[in-house]
Write an enzyme that holds these catalytic residues in place. Structure first.
Site, short mmCIF file in Angstrom:
data_model
loop_
_atom_site.label_atom_id
_atom_site.label_comp_id
_atom_site.label_asym_id
_atom_site.label_seq_id
_atom_site.Cartn_x
_atom_site.Cartn_y
_atom_site.Cartn_z
N HIS A 99 0.79 -1.28 0.03
CA HIS A 99 0.10 0.08 -0.06
C HIS A 99 0.72 1.31 -0.06
CE1 HIS A 99 -4.13 1.66 1.47
NE2 HIS A 99 -3.37 2.61 1.13
N HIS B 26 1.30 5.29 -1.86
CA HIS B 26 0.82 6.36 -3.00
C HIS B 26 2.06 6.75 -3.56
CE1 HIS B 26 -3.34 5.76 -1.48
NE2 HIS B 26 -2.94 5.64 -0.34
N ARG C 11 1.99 8.59 -6.34
CA ARG C 11 1.49 9.95 -6.90
C ARG C 11 1.66 10.25 -8.40
NH1 ARG C 11 -1.78 10.16 -2.73
NH2 ARG C 11 -1.09 11.10 -0.84
N ASN D 7 -5.03 6.11 -6.99
CA ASN D 7 -5.64 7.39 -6.93
C ASN D 7 -4.79 8.47 -7.40
OD1 ASN D 7 -4.09 6.98 -4.64
ND2 ASN D 7 -5.36 8.29 -3.25
N HIS E 67 -5.81 -1.02 5.52
CA HIS E 67 -5.53 -0.09 6.79
C HIS E 67 -6.74 -0.41 7.80
CE1 HIS E 67 -7.93 2.64 4.18
NE2 HIS E 67 -7.12 3.14 3.77
N ASN F 297 -6.52 8.87 6.98
CA ASN F 297 -7.76 8.36 6.78
C ASN F 297 -7.41 6.79 6.52
OD1 ASN F 297 -10.11 7.10 5.72
ND2 ASN F 297 -10.48 8.71 4.06
N ASP G 38 0.85 2.32 3.85
CA ASP G 38 -0.10 3.30 3.48
C ASP G 38 0.62 4.77 3.22
OD1 ASP G 38 -2.31 5.06 2.63
OD2 ASP G 38 -3.44 4.90 4.49
N HIS H 64 2.51 14.25 1.04
CA HIS H 64 1.79 15.37 0.79
C HIS H 64 2.80 16.53 0.99
CE1 HIS H 64 -2.21 13.75 0.16
NE2 HIS H 64 -2.37 13.15 1.38
O1 DOR Z 1 -4.79 8.91 4.52
C1 DOR Z 1 -4.88 8.45 3.56
N1 DOR Z 1 -4.30 9.25 2.68
N2 DOR Z 1 -5.65 7.44 3.20
C2 DOR Z 1 -6.25 7.12 2.03
O2 DOR Z 1 -6.90 6.28 2.02
C3 DOR Z 1 -5.68 7.80 1.23
C4 DOR Z 1 -4.21 8.61 1.30
C5 DOR Z 1 -3.93 9.58 0.10
O3 DOR Z 1 -4.08 9.01 -0.95
O4 DOR Z 1 -3.34 10.65 0.51
#
Ligand code: DOR
Length: 442
Positions: free
Chosen positions: A67, A69, A71, A101, A239, A285, A312, A316
């Site tokens: 898991h 991201h 980006r 995503n 998660h 999340n 996860d 950001h």
């Molecule tokens: O905290 C999170 N950030 N939970 C998610 O499910 C998506 C993720 C994100 O893409 O930033």
């Protein structure tokens, strides 16, 4: 050209093979060719052989993250394939799965192929795309799952969003099972979390922030498990964050359903109290929960009810986090910090060393049908050298990720990844591990 790589006097641990011994490990042509006491003794010194002395260090099967991201495409200022793979390698991961995503969403074979091709050219940690369950992650129309699988996707998820429609979930499970792809659910009843900022409880009341109740996760997990039982598919819960999810998973496994689950380092280590002071680094999340959830998650990971540890990793930028709490983006980075942070749970006997390794290697490999990394003669060389004594302080200048959004900045951890080997190549090394070669530069 280096023809052989030798790790001398390492403590090699592979619980699946009941291996825990001080050995030499020889790597040639991408494979472990010899492993054992003094295995490297008779090799003549040569400038084509690189020797890394491991005295006191651990050599473990390489870690797999289900898991992350990554980006790219679309949010390359937060992270891209190259920086994510560097961070992954620095964290000891030999394989990572990339959540879809992105912008555009990875809901088609073109993006899946793009990610695979790009990652391959980097010769680093391997990247395995996860395709979306529904087109645009809109929760309505199923994606072309066969195309995604043929292009290299190893699983399906709308992560970041939940598949809330029972009909869509039913059909997703039915189709995905035809391709043996796991359906990976982000369990959140959006009707119950509209506008929610953190876990619903005493801290959300104190801070005046709208709460995300546990039941919003539990409702979806309960429904999904009923659907899995009806359809007979392979289901993975992303998660897990609540005591209720743990209970439901335990019952489902006892009934023999093909379900698995993962838990993140932050849900294992932090509670909603960390949000006090409106700390946006702790906005995530699903949200950080309460002590009793943390205890249930730790226990479930220890006894195998929760199969895997997954990061996860959600990078950001500063602008996404240095703002009002309700405008901040949810998520924290995890690839480089996961193992050093969680070693504390091993040292305090919350988790056995064997379960810890399994939850980062064999268990995630099984979920997405990857070959598990193993420390044996003839196996592809995918492993990690870890110094269990080294202490270091988490500081943005030491991180390879483009982002540094984590509430663990400033914390001193014990345990450092010294080298990561993928397919016999050293894809990451910390400075001076053999004293005569500099590491890469940031
Ligand atoms: O905290 C999170 N950030 N939970 C998610 O499910 C998506 C993720 C994100 O893409 O930033």
């Amino acid at each position: 050209m280096i023809e052989a790589l030798i790790f001398k006097r390492v403590r090699a641990v592979d619980p699946h093979l009941a291996l825990d011994a001080t050995v030499d490990v020889v790597v040639e042509r991408g494979r472990i060719t010899r492993i054992g006491k003094n295995a490297a003794q008779n090799l003549p010194p040569s400038d084509r052989v690189r020797v890394i002395v491991g005295d006191g260090k651990w050599l473990l099967p390489g870690f797999i993250d289900l898991h992350a991201h990554v980006r790219e495409p679309g949010y390359e200022s937060k992270e891209d394939v190259a920086s994510a793979l560097r961070a992954a390698a620095a964290g000891g991961f030999v394989d990572i799965c990339a959540m879809p995503n992105t912008r555009p969403v990875n809901d088609n074979k073109t993006i899946t192929e793009f990610l695979m091709t790009k990652a391959r050219t980097l010769n680093s940690t391997r990247l395995h795309p996860i395709g979306a369950i529904t087109v645009g992650q809109q929760g309505e129309r199923l994606t072309e799952m066969a195309d995604l699988r043929d292009a290299g996707a190893v699983g399906l998820s709308d992560d970041g969003r939940c598949v809330t429609s029972s009909t869509v979930m039913r059909h997703a499970l039915e189709y995905a099972s035809m391709f043996d792809l796991p359906v990976i659910q982000h369990a959140e009843d959006h009707a119950l979390t509209d506008g929610a900022q953190m876990h619903e409880g005493v801290v959300s009341t104190k801070l005046g922030l709208k709460g995300w109740p546990r039941v919003a996760e539990d409702i979806i997990v309960a429904r999904d498990l009923l659907l899995v039982e009806y359809v007979g598919a392979k289901y993975h819960l992303a998660h897990a964050s609540t005591e209720g999810s743990v209970k439901l998973l335990r019952e489902a496994k006892a009934r023999g359903l093909r379900v698995s689950a993962e838990v993140t380092p932050h849900h294992l280590l932090l509670t909603h109290e960390a949000v006090l002071g409106y700390n946006t680094a702790c906005k995530v999340n699903p949200p950080l929960r309460e002590e009793r959830d943390v205890r249930a998650l730790q226990q479930a990971l220890a006894d195998g009810t929760i199969d895997c540890i997954a990061t996860d990793h959600a990078p950001h930028g500063a602008l996404d986090k240095d703002c009002e709490f309700d405008r901040a983006a949810p998520g924290m980075i995890g690839l480089e910090l996961c193992v050093p942070l969680l070693l504390d749970l091993v040292r305090t006997d919350v988790l056995s060393f064997g379960r810890f390794i399994e939850a980062l290697t064999r268990a995630p490999a099984k979920v997405v049908n990857l070959p598990p990394p193993e420390l044996r003669d003839g196996a592809e060389a995918n492993f990690v050298l870890l110094d269990p004594q080294a202490r270091w302080s988490i500081d943005p200048t030491r991180l390879w990720s483009k982002s540094s959004n984590t509430p663990f900045l400033g914390r001193t951890v014990q345990g450092r990844i010294d080298a990561t080997v993928v397919g016999g190549r050293v894809v990451f090394e910390s400075e001076g591990i053999d004293g005569d070669r500099a590491s890469g530069t940031r």
